[in-house]
Write a protein that holds these residues in place. Structure first.
Motif, PDB file in Angstrom:
ATOM      1  N   PRO A  47       2.550  20.282 -12.780  1.00 38.21           N
ATOM      2  CA  PRO A  47       1.332  21.031 -13.128  1.00 38.21           C
ATOM      3  C   PRO A  47       0.259  20.109 -13.711  1.00 38.21           C
ATOM      4  O   PRO A  47       0.540  19.253 -14.537  1.00 38.21           O
ATOM      5  CB  PRO A  47       1.826  22.043 -14.157  1.00 38.21           C
ATOM      6  N   SER A  48      -0.997  20.283 -13.282  1.00 40.04           N
ATOM      7  CA  SER A  48      -2.143  19.558 -13.828  1.00 40.04           C
ATOM      8  C   SER A  48      -3.412  20.263 -13.386  1.00 40.04           C
ATOM      9  O   SER A  48      -3.439  20.918 -12.338  1.00 40.04           O
ATOM     10  CB  SER A  48      -2.157  18.095 -13.362  1.00 40.04           C
ATOM     11  N   LEU A  49      -4.489  20.123 -14.204  1.00 35.41           N
ATOM     12  CA  LEU A  49      -5.754  20.742 -13.856  1.00 35.41           C
ATOM     13  C   LEU A  49      -6.335  20.134 -12.584  1.00 35.41           C
ATOM     14  O   LEU A  49      -6.957  20.827 -11.769  1.00 35.41           O
ATOM     15  CB  LEU A  49      -6.741  20.579 -15.014  1.00 35.41           C
ATOM     16  N   TRP A  50      -6.200  18.823 -12.417  1.00 34.67           N
ATOM     17  CA  TRP A  50      -6.734  18.165 -11.226  1.00 34.67           C
ATOM     18  C   TRP A  50      -6.055  18.695  -9.956  1.00 34.67           C
ATOM     19  O   TRP A  50      -6.709  18.917  -8.945  1.00 34.67           O
ATOM     20  CB  TRP A  50      -6.561  16.647 -11.364  1.00 34.67           C
ATOM     21  N   ARG A  51      -4.715  18.918 -10.029  1.00 36.12           N
ATOM     22  CA  ARG A  51      -4.023  19.450  -8.864  1.00 36.12           C
ATOM     23  C   ARG A  51      -4.506  20.858  -8.553  1.00 36.12           C
ATOM     24  O   ARG A  51      -4.728  21.216  -7.390  1.00 36.12           O
ATOM     25  CB  ARG A  51      -2.520  19.461  -9.112  1.00 36.12           C
ATOM     26  N   LYS A  52      -4.710  21.682  -9.612  1.00 35.18           N
ATOM     27  CA  LYS A  52      -5.173  23.046  -9.403  1.00 35.18           C
ATOM     28  C   LYS A  52      -6.570  23.044  -8.791  1.00 35.18           C
ATOM     29  O   LYS A  52      -6.876  23.878  -7.925  1.00 35.18           O
ATOM     30  CB  LYS A  52      -5.167  23.822 -10.715  1.00 35.18           C
TER      31      LYS A  52
ATOM     32  N   GLN B  81      -3.139  28.962  -1.588  1.00 36.31           N
ATOM     33  CA  GLN B  81      -2.998  27.866  -2.545  1.00 36.31           C
ATOM     34  C   GLN B  81      -1.553  27.360  -2.596  1.00 36.31           C
ATOM     35  O   GLN B  81      -1.327  26.151  -2.683  1.00 36.31           O
ATOM     36  CB  GLN B  81      -3.435  28.343  -3.940  1.00 36.31           C
ATOM     37  N   GLN B  82      -0.607  28.271  -2.560  1.00 42.54           N
ATOM     38  CA  GLN B  82       0.796  27.840  -2.583  1.00 42.54           C
ATOM     39  C   GLN B  82       1.146  27.027  -1.343  1.00 42.54           C
ATOM     40  O   GLN B  82       1.888  26.047  -1.416  1.00 42.54           O
ATOM     41  CB  GLN B  82       1.700  29.069  -2.681  1.00 42.54           C
ATOM     42  N   LEU B  83       0.594  27.418  -0.199  1.00 38.92           N
ATOM     43  CA  LEU B  83       0.845  26.655   1.019  1.00 38.92           C
ATOM     44  C   LEU B  83       0.256  25.259   0.902  1.00 38.92           C
ATOM     45  O   LEU B  83       0.900  24.267   1.266  1.00 38.92           O
ATOM     46  CB  LEU B  83       0.240  27.381   2.227  1.00 38.92           C
ATOM     47  N   VAL B  84      -0.971  25.159   0.363  1.00 39.17           N
ATOM     48  CA  VAL B  84      -1.595  23.844   0.166  1.00 39.17           C
ATOM     49  C   VAL B  84      -0.740  22.989  -0.763  1.00 39.17           C
ATOM     50  O   VAL B  84      -0.505  21.797  -0.512  1.00 39.17           O
ATOM     51  CB  VAL B  84      -3.017  24.013  -0.386  1.00 39.17           C
ATOM     52  N   LYS B  85      -0.268  23.599  -1.835  1.00 41.94           N
ATOM     53  CA  LYS B  85       0.565  22.860  -2.791  1.00 41.94           C
ATOM     54  C   LYS B  85       1.854  22.371  -2.117  1.00 41.94           C
ATOM     55  O   LYS B  85       2.256  21.212  -2.299  1.00 41.94           O
ATOM     56  CB  LYS B  85       0.919  23.758  -3.975  1.00 41.94           C
ATOM     57  N   ASN B  86       2.501  23.213  -1.293  1.00 41.27           N
ATOM     58  CA  ASN B  86       3.758  22.826  -0.650  1.00 41.27           C
ATOM     59  C   ASN B  86       3.561  21.699   0.352  1.00 41.27           C
ATOM     60  O   ASN B  86       4.449  20.853   0.532  1.00 41.27           O
ATOM     61  CB  ASN B  86       4.378  24.036   0.051  1.00 41.27           C
ATOM     62  N   ILE B  87       2.397  21.676   1.003  1.00 42.60           N
ATOM     63  CA  ILE B  87       2.176  20.675   2.047  1.00 42.60           C
ATOM     64  C   ILE B  87       1.655  19.359   1.468  1.00 42.60           C
ATOM     65  O   ILE B  87       2.087  18.277   1.858  1.00 42.60           O
ATOM     66  CB  ILE B  87       1.199  21.209   3.105  1.00 42.60           C
ATOM     67  N   PHE B  88       0.719  19.437   0.475  1.00 46.35           N
ATOM     68  CA  PHE B  88      -0.022  18.241   0.074  1.00 46.35           C
ATOM     69  C   PHE B  88       0.336  17.698  -1.302  1.00 46.35           C
ATOM     70  O   PHE B  88       0.089  16.528  -1.584  1.00 46.35           O
ATOM     71  CB  PHE B  88      -1.528  18.535   0.099  1.00 46.35           C
ATOM     72  N   PHE B  89       0.879  18.500  -2.174  1.00 47.09           N
ATOM     73  CA  PHE B  89       1.040  18.063  -3.548  1.00 47.09           C
ATOM     74  C   PHE B  89       2.474  18.242  -4.025  1.00 47.09           C
ATOM     75  O   PHE B  89       3.250  19.009  -3.435  1.00 47.09           O
ATOM     76  CB  PHE B  89       0.096  18.845  -4.481  1.00 47.09           C
ATOM     77  N   ASP B  90       2.785  17.536  -5.112  1.00 44.99           N
ATOM     78  CA  ASP B  90       4.074  17.771  -5.750  1.00 44.99           C
ATOM     79  C   ASP B  90       3.937  18.984  -6.660  1.00 44.99           C
ATOM     80  O   ASP B  90       2.890  19.619  -6.737  1.00 44.99           O
ATOM     81  CB  ASP B  90       4.537  16.534  -6.521  1.00 44.99           C
ATOM     82  N   HIS B  91       4.995  19.279  -7.366  1.00 49.01           N
ATOM     83  CA  HIS B  91       5.006  20.505  -8.178  1.00 49.01           C
ATOM     84  C   HIS B  91       4.743  20.225  -9.653  1.00 49.01           C
ATOM     85  O   HIS B  91       4.994  21.093 -10.496  1.00 49.01           O
ATOM     86  CB  HIS B  91       6.347  21.226  -7.991  1.00 49.01           C
TER      87      HIS B  91
END
Length: 886
Positions: A235-240, A223-233
């Protein structure tokens, strides 16, 4: 009625429930279809991004690799400085690549695997002996002799600041301890879950409830890898939600090794201005100046701890907080049996061990890199250098760069303290070159070497003072029929009035004129009047052309004051001029760039040195000899208090009007170095070339290895003894004088006292030929090169002379045997010739006895002096002088 209504009500409830169930089922089906479609969409996005993803990497710069060779001159401290630049560790156990060990003067080195521009060289071991500053007995691990062994090249930074920066590593190159520590700290279920860990989420919730605040996250490494590649930091339920879905999809398509590799390359671990530090590979170099595979357990623990918050745990800004976080990670490592209790205690007691912030700069050598960019610009665009991940191989020698930086920084500070100069007012620059190749070994553009500001080595154009004088004397020495090193020149006042009415009246440093002096002494003592008169006799245009042939392309003013240094050059341009003299007149284009390869290490382009013959070797050697006397008896002689007397250093001091600039440019047989000292506001420094720049130059040269022994003259040069009047003193008939090199084209007047009485010349001509002509003939054994001592030449000439006498005697005996004889009858000569022959024999024997006695006394005198120099009469030198030009 009421009962009927109740029955209908009971009958309608199951119907409504079933309808709701149908509706819910339809909604669930629709939701499943939508979710499936959405996951297909996410899956397409995920695979396209990962399969086609290429890191945008700035060009990485590498120093020149140290090549060990049998017979190579190398000092122990320099060798170990090279090991330090490569981050090799001294380890007696000698257990892995990147280590070295030493027993006495015997070394063993374990080279790392490295991709050079001409191919990959695997890790390998070598052993050798370093004795008398020379490498010998070079062998590989099997004991086989080697001619040379190349180490890997030190990574010295990246080009073009700003943006994301990383040094990607492959899974096979990841240290197992790092991988296991990351799993232990970030995701203990990593090897078992499918992208999302319910157990990890539950564990984090319990830990957070107990702490009363968020102390642990439930995200997996995936999940952390996905967050680093595709999303900003943010926090939101939709991002999670999206993280979880894409983590599941990632686990379906990629194995655990790939996911861990990408996480190690993608995690953010620090910031340096606008430059973001991503991945453990770059973080290892950024914080510790070490490759990832050489980190100690406490270093790995610190980097893993930074993954939680690189700014919050920054070891430079928050060392106590960083130390606490590192020790917490070490405890987790011990809980997972990655460390023993004893190791835990030992590693927790260690300091953070991070490099200084300056050493961790993206570009720690800004002066050198600026020149490198100039050489790269015609071949590569800005975008290629910023994003293509090129591997740039350079000429920089880390050990030479380090000692040059220290010499400049410490030297400027010491001069300010010792001479009462305002603190931090002096600035300095230096360039160090390899003579034969033109390779720039080191460049410093500021007394704060890592400061990326004004690069004085390349950009500071200052008047060079007496550094121009060798060009004047070289112009004269290129005319062997008119000038030699001992040709008398006038050191007398001179007055020139310009067209605008200005009057130019130079004067010597001591405000005196010295009358008629030998040509070489004008350079050795840096007499302005003699140099100006000589230059005007030669012609300003001819001196300018000499400067061009020495490699100087800058504009030179065509005014008389140019002869004494009213020309503005940078230290880099001066170094090229003096390197040409050091090379015997061959001008090798200075360079910092060797080769460029692509991100995979495949060679793209190789840059070979370019050279041309600017000056004939004979006058270049004569000039070099005079410049050696500058160091022995002239304005540079103080350097030999700290330099080995057996190395033939040559150089020239330079001081400009009102002591604004202090220069020294000089060379050994292998290395040229130029030092400039001054102030950015161009105000007075109170330093001459000898009291300022020479001290820093001496400190640099003192720490470099050099070839010992005198420089061999090229073909066309011979040494002869002359008296104070510049007349040739034939050693066969007289002693004394001073020995100087001369071009074979130079005709010397014989000294009257050395002509001798040669009553029997007709007899020697008949039997042995013309000895004088034999001595004047070029000797074929003289070949271009370095390393022959002129003293040895003198001894060789003495041996040749004795051999010639022996050959003449043998020929004489042979001719006597060829005279027609009658058996059993004595040889009969014409009347009177019998007595003449006996007299000749007696005189020849007497000459041999005298010569042998002279040779014996000469040898005894040399032994008593402890040296091999020929007997000379002492020659007085004029008073010492500096070389300021007005």
């Amino acid at each position: 009625m009421a009962s009927k209504k109740r029955r209908r009500s009971r009958a309608s409830k199951p119907g409504r429930l079933s309808r709701w169930l149908v509706r819910l089922g339809l909604l669930a089906l629709l939701g499943g279809v939508v979710l499936a479609g959405y996951m297909v969409y996410l899956d397409v996005q995920l695979r396209e991004r990962l399969d086609s993803r290429q890191y945008q990497l700035p060009a990485r710069v590498f120093a020149r690799p140290l090549v060990l060779r049998n017979g190579m001159v190398m000092r122990p401290d320099e060798l170990e400085a090279e090991f330090a630049a490569l981050n090799y560790t001294e380890n007696a156990e000698f257990s892995e690549p990147g280590q070295w060990t030493r027993e006495g003067m015997d070394y063993r080195v374990w080279r790392r695997d490295f991709v050079h521009p001409d191919g990959r060289e695997p890790a390998a071991q070598v052993s050798f002996r370093l004795r008398n500053d020379e490498i010998s007995n070079l062998r590989d691990e099997s004991g086989e002799r080697l001619e040379k062994f190349r180490l890997d090249a030190a990574n010295i930074g990246t080009l073009l600041g700003g943006g994301d920066d990383r040094n990607p590593v492959r899974f096979d190159d990841i240290p197992p301890l790092l991988a296991n520590t990351l799993i232990a700290v970030e995701d203990q279920d990593f090897l078992n879950h499918f992208g999302v860990s319910p157990r990890g989420i539950a564990r984090a919730m319990v830990a957070n409830i107990k702490a009363g605040h968020v102390v642990q996250g439930g995200s997996t490494i995936t999940q952390q890898l996905v967050k680093n590649i595709f999303f900003d930091h943010e926090p939101s339920l939709w991002r999670k939600f999206n993280e979880a879905l894409m983590a599941i999809l990632m686990e379906l398509h990629y194995d655990k090794g790939y996911i861990l590799q990408e996480y190690i390359n993608e995690v953010w671990l620090g910031q340096q201005g606008s430059r973001a530090i991503y991945g453990f590979g770059l973080a290892s170099e950024f914080y510790f100046q070490k490759p990832l595979d050489t980190l100690e357990p406490q270093d790995i623990a610190l980097l893993v701890g930074l993954a939680k918050g690189a700014s919050y745990y920054n070891p430079w800004h928050n060392p106590e907080r960083s130390l606490e976080r590192r020790n917490t990670v070490l405890e987790l490592m011990a809980e997972q049996d990655l460390l023993s209790p004893e190791e835990l205690e030992r590693y927790q007691a260690e300091s953070l061990g991070v490099a200084t912030a300056g050493e961790s700069a993206q570009n720690p050598y800004p002066a050198f890199t600026e020149r490198l960019m100039e050489e790269l610009r015609p071949y590569y665009s800005y975008e290629e250098l910023r994003t293509a991940g090129l591997r740039v191989y350079t000429t920089l020698a880390p050990s030479v760069q380090k000692l040059s930086e220290d010499a400049v920084s410490n030297g400027a500070e010491t001069l300010e303290q010792d001479r009462g100069i305002q603190a931090d007012s002096l600035q300095a620059a230096t360039v160090v070159l390899e003579n034969g190749t033109g390779n720039v070994l080191a460049m410093v553009g500021d007394r704060r070497p890592h400061y990326p500001g004004f690069n004085r080595a390349l950009e500071a154009r200052r008047q060079i003072g007496s550094l121009i004088k060798p060009a004047v004397y070289l112009t004269a020495l290129e005319r062997p029929f008119d000038y030699s090193l001992i040709t008398p020149i006038e050191d007398a006042p001179i007055r020139i009035e310009g067209d605008n009415g200005d009057v130019w009246m130079p004067q010597n440093f001591d405000k005196r004129a010295h009358g008629q002096i030998p040509l070489y002494l004008g350079l050795v003592k840096s007499h302005n009047l003699a140099t100006a008169r000589l230059g005007l006799d030669l012609g300003l245009e001819n001196v300018q052309q000499t400067m061009r042939r020495l490699g100087v392309q800058a504009d030179l003013p065509r005014v008389p004051s140019m002869l004494l240094g009213a020309a503005e050059l940078t230290p880099f341009e001066v170094s090229g001029m003096y390197q040409t003299i050091a090379n015997g007149g061959e001008n090798v284009e200075l360079r910092t760039l060797v080769a460029v390869a692509n991100a995979e290490g495949e060679r793209v382009q190789f840059f070979r040195p370019r050279s041309n013959r600017g000056v004939d070797p004979v006058p270049a050697y004569l000039l070099r000899y005079a410049m050696e006397q500058v160091m022995r008896e002239g304005t540079g002689r103080s350097a030999y208090r700290r330099l080995p007397g057996s190395v033939p250093f040559a150089g020239k001091t330079g001081t400009t009007n009102d002591y604004r600039d202090s220069w020294f440019a000089g060379f050994s047989p292998g290395v040229t170095a130029v030092v400039w000292l001054g102030r950015d506001d161009n105000k007075r420094t109170s330093l001459t070339g000898a009291t300022g720049a020479l001290k820093i130059w001496t400190e640099i040269m003192r720490q470099l290895p050099h070839r010992h022994g005198r420089v061999q003259p090229p073909r066309g040069v011979e040494f002869k003894s002359v008296n104070k009047r510049g007349q040739y003193m034939n050693p066969e008939y007289c002693r004394g004088g001073m020995e100087f090199p001369f071009s074979y084209e130079t005709k010397l007047e014989p000294a009257p006292e050395c002509r001798g009485r040669d009553r029997w010349r007709w007899f020697r001509d008949f039997f042995g030929g013309d000895r004088d002509q034999q001595e004047a003939a070029p000797r074929e054994e003289m070949t271009p090169g370095w390393g022959i001592d002129p003293d040895e030449q003198q001894r060789r000439r003495e041996r040749e002379r004795r051999e010639q006498e022996l050959q003449q005697q043998l020929r004489r005996d042979d001719r006597m045997q060829q005279v027609p004889q009658v058996e059993d009858e004595p040889l009969e000569l014409p009347p009177g010739e019998d007595e003449r022959y006996q007299e000749e024999q007696r005189r020849a024997e007497e000459e041999r006895r005298i010569l042998e006695e002279r040779r014996r006394r000469n040898e005894e005198l040399r032994r008593s002096r402890g040296e091999g120099a020929p007997v000379e009469e002492a020659q007085p030198w004029p008073p010492d002088e500096e070389d300021q030009w007005p």
